[in-house]
Design a protein around this motif. Structure first.
Motif, short mmCIF file in Angstrom:
data_model
loop_
_atom_site.label_atom_id
_atom_site.label_comp_id
_atom_site.label_asym_id
_atom_site.label_seq_id
_atom_site.Cartn_x
_atom_site.Cartn_y
_atom_site.Cartn_z
N GLN A 42 -12.58 20.61 4.78
CA GLN A 42 -13.61 20.03 3.93
C GLN A 42 -14.98 20.58 4.30
O GLN A 42 -15.78 20.93 3.42
N TYR A 43 -15.25 20.68 5.58
CA TYR A 43 -16.52 21.24 6.05
C TYR A 43 -16.69 22.68 5.57
O TYR A 43 -17.75 23.08 5.11
N THR A 44 -15.62 23.46 5.65
CA THR A 44 -15.66 24.84 5.17
C THR A 44 -16.03 24.88 3.69
O THR A 44 -16.89 25.67 3.29
N ALA A 45 -15.41 24.03 2.90
CA ALA A 45 -15.72 23.99 1.46
C ALA A 45 -17.19 23.63 1.23
O ALA A 45 -17.85 24.23 0.38
N LEU A 46 -17.70 22.68 2.00
CA LEU A 46 -19.10 22.29 1.86
C LEU A 46 -20.04 23.45 2.22
O LEU A 46 -21.06 23.66 1.56
N THR A 47 -19.68 24.21 3.26
CA THR A 47 -20.53 25.34 3.64
C THR A 47 -20.48 26.44 2.58
O THR A 47 -21.47 27.15 2.38
N VAL A 48 -19.34 26.60 1.92
CA VAL A 48 -19.24 27.57 0.82
C VAL A 48 -20.19 27.15 -0.30
O VAL A 48 -20.93 27.98 -0.85
N LEU A 49 -20.19 25.85 -0.62
CA LEU A 49 -21.10 25.36 -1.67
C LEU A 49 -22.55 25.48 -1.26
O LEU A 49 -23.43 25.69 -2.11
N GLU A 50 -22.81 25.38 0.03
CA GLU A 50 -24.19 25.55 0.51
C GLU A 50 -24.70 26.96 0.21
O GLU A 50 -25.86 27.16 -0.12
N ARG A 51 -23.80 27.95 0.34
CA ARG A 51 -24.18 29.34 0.09
C ARG A 51 -24.12 29.70 -1.39
O ARG A 51 -24.85 30.58 -1.84
N HIS A 52 -23.21 29.05 -2.15
CA HIS A 52 -22.99 29.39 -3.56
C HIS A 52 -22.79 28.10 -4.35
O HIS A 52 -21.67 27.79 -4.75
N ASP A 53 -23.85 27.38 -4.58
CA ASP A 53 -23.75 26.10 -5.29
C ASP A 53 -23.35 26.32 -6.75
O ASP A 53 -23.74 27.31 -7.36
N GLY A 54 -22.56 25.41 -7.27
CA GLY A 54 -22.17 25.48 -8.67
C GLY A 54 -20.97 26.38 -8.90
O GLY A 54 -21.01 27.25 -9.76
N LEU A 55 -19.89 26.16 -8.16
CA LEU A 55 -18.66 26.94 -8.30
C LEU A 55 -17.60 26.13 -9.04
O LEU A 55 -17.59 24.90 -8.98
N THR A 56 -16.69 26.83 -9.68
CA THR A 56 -15.52 26.16 -10.23
C THR A 56 -14.59 25.81 -9.07
O THR A 56 -14.71 26.38 -7.96
N ALA A 57 -13.65 24.92 -9.32
CA ALA A 57 -12.68 24.55 -8.28
C ALA A 57 -11.86 25.77 -7.85
O ALA A 57 -11.56 25.94 -6.66
N ALA A 58 -11.52 26.63 -8.80
CA ALA A 58 -10.74 27.83 -8.46
C ALA A 58 -11.54 28.77 -7.55
O ALA A 58 -11.00 29.31 -6.58
N GLN A 59 -12.82 28.97 -7.88
CA GLN A 59 -13.66 29.82 -7.03
C GLN A 59 -13.81 29.21 -5.64
O GLN A 59 -13.73 29.91 -4.63
N LEU A 60 -14.04 27.91 -5.59
CA LEU A 60 -14.21 27.22 -4.31
C LEU A 60 -12.93 27.30 -3.49
O LEU A 60 -12.98 27.51 -2.28
N ALA A 61 -11.79 27.15 -4.13
CA ALA A 61 -10.51 27.25 -3.42
C ALA A 61 -10.35 28.62 -2.79
O ALA A 61 -9.99 28.74 -1.61
N ARG A 62 -10.60 29.68 -3.57
CA ARG A 62 -10.48 31.05 -3.05
C ARG A 62 -11.39 31.27 -1.84
O ARG A 62 -10.98 31.80 -0.82
N ASP A 63 -12.66 30.86 -1.98
CA ASP A 63 -13.64 31.10 -0.93
C ASP A 63 -13.45 30.19 0.29
O ASP A 63 -14.01 30.46 1.35
N SER A 64 -12.67 29.11 0.11
CA SER A 64 -12.43 28.16 1.21
C SER A 64 -11.05 28.33 1.82
O SER A 64 -10.66 27.57 2.71
N PHE A 65 -10.27 29.29 1.31
CA PHE A 65 -8.96 29.63 1.86
C PHE A 65 -7.93 28.52 1.71
O PHE A 65 -7.12 28.29 2.61
N VAL A 66 -7.95 27.83 0.57
CA VAL A 66 -6.95 26.80 0.28
C VAL A 66 -6.40 27.03 -1.13
O VAL A 66 -6.99 27.75 -1.92
N THR A 67 -5.31 26.37 -1.43
CA THR A 67 -4.72 26.48 -2.76
C THR A 67 -5.56 25.68 -3.76
O THR A 67 -6.32 24.78 -3.38
N ALA A 68 -5.36 25.98 -5.03
CA ALA A 68 -6.07 25.26 -6.09
C ALA A 68 -5.72 23.77 -6.04
O ALA A 68 -6.60 22.92 -6.23
N GLN A 69 -4.45 23.44 -5.81
CA GLN A 69 -4.04 22.03 -5.74
C GLN A 69 -4.70 21.32 -4.56
O GLN A 69 -5.20 20.21 -4.70
#
Length: 146
Positions: A42-69
């Motif tokens: 969860q922290y990783t996902a938050l840091t991704v959003l800190e660098r690139h705010d306004g992502l789709t769930a699919a983009q966030l999943a890719r950049d956070s190294f987790v599946t879309a589900q």
């Protein structure tokens, strides 16, 4: 493990060393983040959003190294806790963009130093040049395999 030849001990493979490091980093982050009730993922996902705010769930999943589900579940949790918000994408009304809230920014600010301490522990004893080389080598390895 890699072969060391006759009678010698085999050295661990680079893949093994990278995975071992990833697991211990995650464990240390989990310890640091436990008071906030946030996982390392969860922290990783938050840091991704800190660098690139306004992502789709699919983009966030890719950049956070987790599946879309996994990301869909994570976003619901983070949204319920007030760390992120989902808004319609002005360019595509069927798409939702995920952004950090003020509370999400505050959580990252509160834990920035403890997380940096984990990184400092990991590189303790390395010179600044060796740390930069490690960073470059890991980035290179990622790019080669991406």
């Amino acid at each position: 493990m890699q072969s060391a030849g006759r009678g010698g001990k085999a050295a661990p493979s680079l893949l093994y060393l990278v995975k071992r490091t990833e697991l211990v980093v995650r464990a240390r982050l989990e310890e640091v983040l436990k008071p906030a009730g946030v996982t390392a993922l969860q922290y990783t996902a938050l840091t991704v959003l800190e660098r690139h705010d306004g992502l789709t769930a699919a983009q966030l999943a890719r950049d956070s190294f987790v599946t879309a589900q996994s990301m869909a579940d994570m976003v619901r949790t983070l949204e319920a806790r007030g760390y992120v918000v989902r808004r319609p994408n002005p360019a595509n009304r069927r798409e939702l963009l995920i952004a950090l809230t003020d509370l999400g920014h505050q959580l990252l600010a509160d834990y920035a130093e403890p997380v940096r301490d984990v990184e400092r522990r990991m590189t303790d004893g390395l010179t600044a040049d060796r740390t930069a080389q490690l960073r470059a080598a890991l980035d290179h390895a990622w790019r080669q395999l991406s």
